[in-house]
Design an enzyme around this catalytic site. Structure first.
Site, mmCIF file in Angstrom:
data_model
loop_
_atom_site.group_PDB
_atom_site.id
_atom_site.type_symbol
_atom_site.label_atom_id
_atom_site.label_comp_id
_atom_site.label_asym_id
_atom_site.label_seq_id
_atom_site.Cartn_x
_atom_site.Cartn_y
_atom_site.Cartn_z
ATOM 1 N N ASP A 33 6.466 4.801 -10.707
ATOM 2 C CA ASP A 33 6.763 6.163 -11.165
ATOM 3 C C ASP A 33 7.148 7.078 -10.004
ATOM 4 O O ASP A 33 6.664 6.904 -8.882
ATOM 5 C CB ASP A 33 5.539 6.775 -11.850
ATOM 6 C CG ASP A 33 5.265 6.164 -13.216
ATOM 7 O OD1 ASP A 33 5.923 5.183 -13.580
ATOM 8 O OD2 ASP A 33 4.373 6.680 -13.916
ATOM 9 N N HIS A 175 3.210 3.850 -7.870
ATOM 10 C CA HIS A 175 4.091 4.997 -7.633
ATOM 11 C C HIS A 175 4.930 4.755 -6.381
ATOM 12 O O HIS A 175 4.379 4.361 -5.343
ATOM 13 C CB HIS A 175 3.276 6.283 -7.433
ATOM 14 C CG HIS A 175 2.535 6.717 -8.663
ATOM 15 N ND1 HIS A 175 1.346 6.147 -9.045
ATOM 16 C CD2 HIS A 175 2.828 7.667 -9.585
ATOM 17 C CE1 HIS A 175 0.919 6.723 -10.160
ATOM 18 N NE2 HIS A 175 1.798 7.647 -10.510
#
Length: 207
Positions: A33, A175
């Site tokens: 992400d 992430h």
């Protein structure tokens, strides 16, 4: 406060969201992400390439605008693309129209049927609006949260989070962001090495 392994009750409360894939296959669905950004996203791409692994990148629209060459590299390497809104909006604190408009602004750049709400926070009314705007949309959550975003989490504990909780068919959340960089860069290569030894395959989400 966050849970590494998503509890069954949460999945039951939000049955229209996708939390994991097929637990009968020896596959993992790695997701990243908040990118694309310099240094961090190319690092992820390099590690994935070493293991012939494909993943899914949930991209922030404004980062795609800023770093189109890295975005193209993600696509050219064969990874799936997901929408993560244009400005990383928190659904619970955003009115529905603003949320939809921000999603659509990102969609103009991303053109994908996959979406992950930032922070995992989205109202049922927003789910409805997004699916009305894009009927083939699949809202992807996760089954294992690495915790790499947690600046107070020791990187060794972050690795334990992943290795102790991941199983067949799980969607694992990392992430590719500056905030997560220290922990993610420690965890990802070590996890990939161990998972590969255990015979896992790594697939993009194309549900």
């Amino acid at each position: 406060m966050y849970l590494v392994k998503t509890p069954w009750l949460l999945k039951k409360l939000y049955p229209k969201l996708i939390w994991n894939v097929d637990h009968t296959s020896h596959r993992l669905y790695l997701t990243f992400d908040d990118g694309p950004i310099p240094i961090v996203t190319p690092f992820v791409l390099n590690i994935l390439k070493q293991y012939n692994a494909k993943a899914t990148f949930f991209c922030i629209g404004d980062n795609v605008r800023k770093h189109p060459e890295i975005f193209e590299q993600v696509k050219n390497d064969g990874h799936a693309i997901g929408n993560h809104t244009y400005n990383h909006l928190k659904g619970w604190k955003t009115d529905d129209k603003t949320y939809l408009d921000n999603f659509l602004q990102a969609d103009e750049l991303l053109n994908t049927s996959l979406f992950r709400p930032p922070y995992g926070r989205i109202k049922r009314s927003q789910v409805k609006l997004l699916k009305q705007a894009k009927p083939d949309l699949k809202i992807i959550m996760w089954n294992v949260l690495s915790g790499d975003f947690d600046i107070n989490l020791p990187r060794e504990k972050c690795l334990q989070n992943v290795m102790r909780n991941t199983d067949d068919g799980d969607i694992v959340l990392f992430h590719d962001s500056l905030k997560a960089k220290e922990r993610m860069e420690y965890v990802l290569p070590r996890a990939m090495e161990q998972w590969s030894k255990e015979g896992f395959e790594f697939s993009p989400l194309g549900l």
